[in-house]
Design a protein around this motif. Structure first.
Motif: not given
Length: 135
Positions: A74-102
């Protein structure tokens, strides 16, 4: 309400001792005037019981933290949910989602620079949001 103290600790889900920031991250921050060469990550299990708020940079890290420490979920939150106007997660340079993006053609250094810029921006927004709630 009174906000007594805020302590920010960088943590890892890995139990290895002496985890440190990557060489690339250390170099990028050194160029910005921050010396983190002696900085060591703490295992989240060492500090979670005394933490009022645990902020994960991405959905997978949040899920792993909540699964490993269900008592504190109950104390754990996603950074983007606490930061207004942030719609995506924050990934490192090796994250699968970053490799599959533009951003797939990014070098390691550019990937780290992007990640650190996002963390800095989101951290500011989270602090402003928390202070707004307490003041």
């Amino acid at each position: 309400r009174v906000l007594c103290a805020v302590h920010i600790v960088s943590t890892s889900l890995r139990k290895r001792k002496m985890d440190k920031a990557s060489r690339t991250t250390t170099e990028i921050l050194a160029a910005q005037g921050f010396d983190i060469s002696s900085h060591r990550l703490k295992y989240v299990g060492e500090i979670i019981s005394g933490s009022g708020l645990i902020i994960a940079t991405d959905t997978l890290t949040l899920a792993r933290t909540q699964a490993e420490f269900p008592k504190f979920s109950e104390r754990c939150f996603l950074a983007r949910h606490l930061a207004y106007n942030k719609h995506e997660d924050i990934y490192g340079p090796y994250a699968e989602s970053r490799r599959n993006s533009n951003e797939q053609n990014l070098t390691e250094r550019i990937g780290y620079e992007h990640m650190l810029k996002e963390i800095k921006s989101v951290s500011r927004r989270i602090v402003v949001s928390i202070l707004r709630d307490y003041l």
